[in-house]
Design an enzyme around this catalytic site. Structure first.
Site, mmCIF file in Angstrom:
data_model
loop_
_atom_site.group_PDB
_atom_site.id
_atom_site.type_symbol
_atom_site.label_atom_id
_atom_site.label_comp_id
_atom_site.label_asym_id
_atom_site.label_seq_id
_atom_site.Cartn_x
_atom_site.Cartn_y
_atom_site.Cartn_z
ATOM 1 N N VAL A 85 0.571 -1.120 -0.075
ATOM 2 C CA VAL A 85 0.399 0.313 0.071
ATOM 3 C C VAL A 85 1.002 1.301 0.061
ATOM 4 O O VAL A 85 1.720 0.682 0.832
ATOM 5 C CB VAL A 85 -0.859 -0.232 1.285
ATOM 6 C CG1 VAL A 85 -0.002 0.232 2.452
ATOM 7 C CG2 VAL A 85 -1.614 1.519 1.071
ATOM 8 N N SER A 86 0.695 2.473 -1.222
ATOM 9 C CA SER A 86 1.165 3.474 -1.134
ATOM 10 C C SER A 86 2.918 3.996 -0.969
ATOM 11 O O SER A 86 3.264 3.029 -1.755
ATOM 12 C CB SER A 86 1.325 3.976 -0.124
ATOM 13 O OG SER A 86 1.483 5.645 0.217
ATOM 14 N N TRP A 87 3.333 4.034 -0.005
ATOM 15 C CA TRP A 87 4.806 3.497 -0.443
ATOM 16 C C TRP A 87 5.017 2.092 -0.516
ATOM 17 O O TRP A 87 5.867 1.658 -1.330
ATOM 18 C CB TRP A 87 5.597 4.038 0.967
ATOM 19 C CG TRP A 87 6.853 3.553 0.976
ATOM 20 C CD1 TRP A 87 7.963 5.152 0.488
ATOM 21 C CD2 TRP A 87 8.010 2.758 1.023
ATOM 22 N NE1 TRP A 87 9.099 4.745 0.537
ATOM 23 C CE2 TRP A 87 9.644 3.451 1.463
ATOM 24 C CE3 TRP A 87 7.809 1.087 2.061
ATOM 25 C CZ2 TRP A 87 10.493 2.300 1.765
ATOM 26 C CZ3 TRP A 87 9.263 0.535 1.993
ATOM 27 C CH2 TRP A 87 10.309 1.038 2.046
ATOM 28 N N THR B 248 -1.412 3.048 -4.522
ATOM 29 C CA THR B 248 0.231 3.210 -5.228
ATOM 30 C C THR B 248 0.464 4.208 -6.465
ATOM 31 O O THR B 248 -0.793 3.949 -6.894
ATOM 32 C CB THR B 248 1.164 2.342 -4.538
ATOM 33 O OG1 THR B 248 2.431 2.738 -5.009
ATOM 34 C CG2 THR B 248 0.572 1.284 -6.239
#
Length: 278
Positions: free
Chosen positions: A101-103, A127
């Site tokens: 998730v995300s980074w 992301t």
């Protein structure tokens, strides 16, 4: 976290706080290897591991986050993907479904590219392909890089909606309390090293060669990673599909937990159902 096994171990020369769920339960599915968002600790995603109770989960705090000691030297996506593979070796796990998730979505992409033989399917939430991404809203990005969001409750309270988008609707207040209550601030060095790890990184040139089945999940009201990045990711990969939660923000895994879990489960179970039908 009651059902998780949590401990410190040295993997690839780095001491990490590791957690896994149901790894010894002899389940019918491969485990999920999960990469968290920047600055986030294991507890932040523990509800997802609990909701997908038919699968084992493996995750760890990045150096300088959660319970993992500060990194001595910087790292990058290549070295931490190698560390993650070493962890799987230590645990005796040959194949995983990878999620980020995300980074952590960037980490998940890199792991799938670097260790494709250990990867069955890939799930990317909120992301982007890294450096070649569609920028988020400036108002959210300036709050994201401010370390006060981890240590100043008033700052987090005031700017939560700006940071994370659609969380203030419906179940947003509950998600807000849950997220703040589970977050442990990263160390300054840990946070800076996570930022440095992604400098100049992009998956855009390699993703067209990734033949894995991929689920891309995005929030339509995400201020940090705007939904256009999900469309870009889905277009870059030959076997990718996109699911968007129109009123979901950056934390749609919390605010839209039931829908998110249903989409993840359907995607991961798809091949198993086809095999049973045959």
């Amino acid at each position: 976290m009651d059902s998780a096994t949590v401990y410190l171990d040295e993997i690839g020369g780095r001491t990490l706080r590791i957690a896994h769920w149901r790894l010894d339960d002899n389940l019918d599915h491969p485990p999920v290897l999960f990469f968290n968002g920047i600055g986030a600790n294991i507890e932040a995603v523990a509800p997802l591991a609990a909701a997908l109770g038919e699968r084992a989960f493996i995750m760890f705090d990045m150096p300088g986050t959660g319970g993992s000691p500060d990194p001595v030297v910087p790292y990058n996506t290549f070295t931490m993907s190698w560390v993650a593979k070493k962890l799987l070796d230590r645990l005796g796990v040959l194949e995983v479904d990878v999620m980020g998730v995300s980074w952590g979505g960037a980490m998940a992409q890199h792991f799938a590219l670097q260790h494709h033989k250990r990867t069955r399917k890939l799930i990317l939430a909120a992301t982007s392909p890294g450096m070649l991404m569609v920028p988020g809203k400036l108002s959210a990005l300036t709050k994201m890089v401010d370390p006060r969001r981890y240590v100043d409750a008033d700052f987090m309270n005031e700017h939560f909606a700006t940071l994370y988008g659609g969380v203030m609707r419906d179940s947003g207040a509950k998600a807000k309390r849950s997220h703040i209550g589970r977050i442990t601030p990263p160390s300054p060095r840990g946070y800076v090293y996570q930022l440095i790890a992604m400098l100049g990184w992009t998956s855009a040139l390699a993703l067209p060669f990734l033949k894995k089945d991929v689920l891309v999940m995005m929030g339509g009201d995400d201020n940090i990673v705007v939904p256009a990045n999900g469309k870009l990711l889905a277009e870059l990969m030959p076997n990718a599909r996109l699911v968007e939660f129109p009123d979901g923000g950056h934390l749609f895994l919390l605010t839209h937990s039931e829908e998110s879990v249903a989409a993840i489960r359907a995607f991961l179970d798809e091949e198993d159902e086809l095999a049973e039908a045959a």
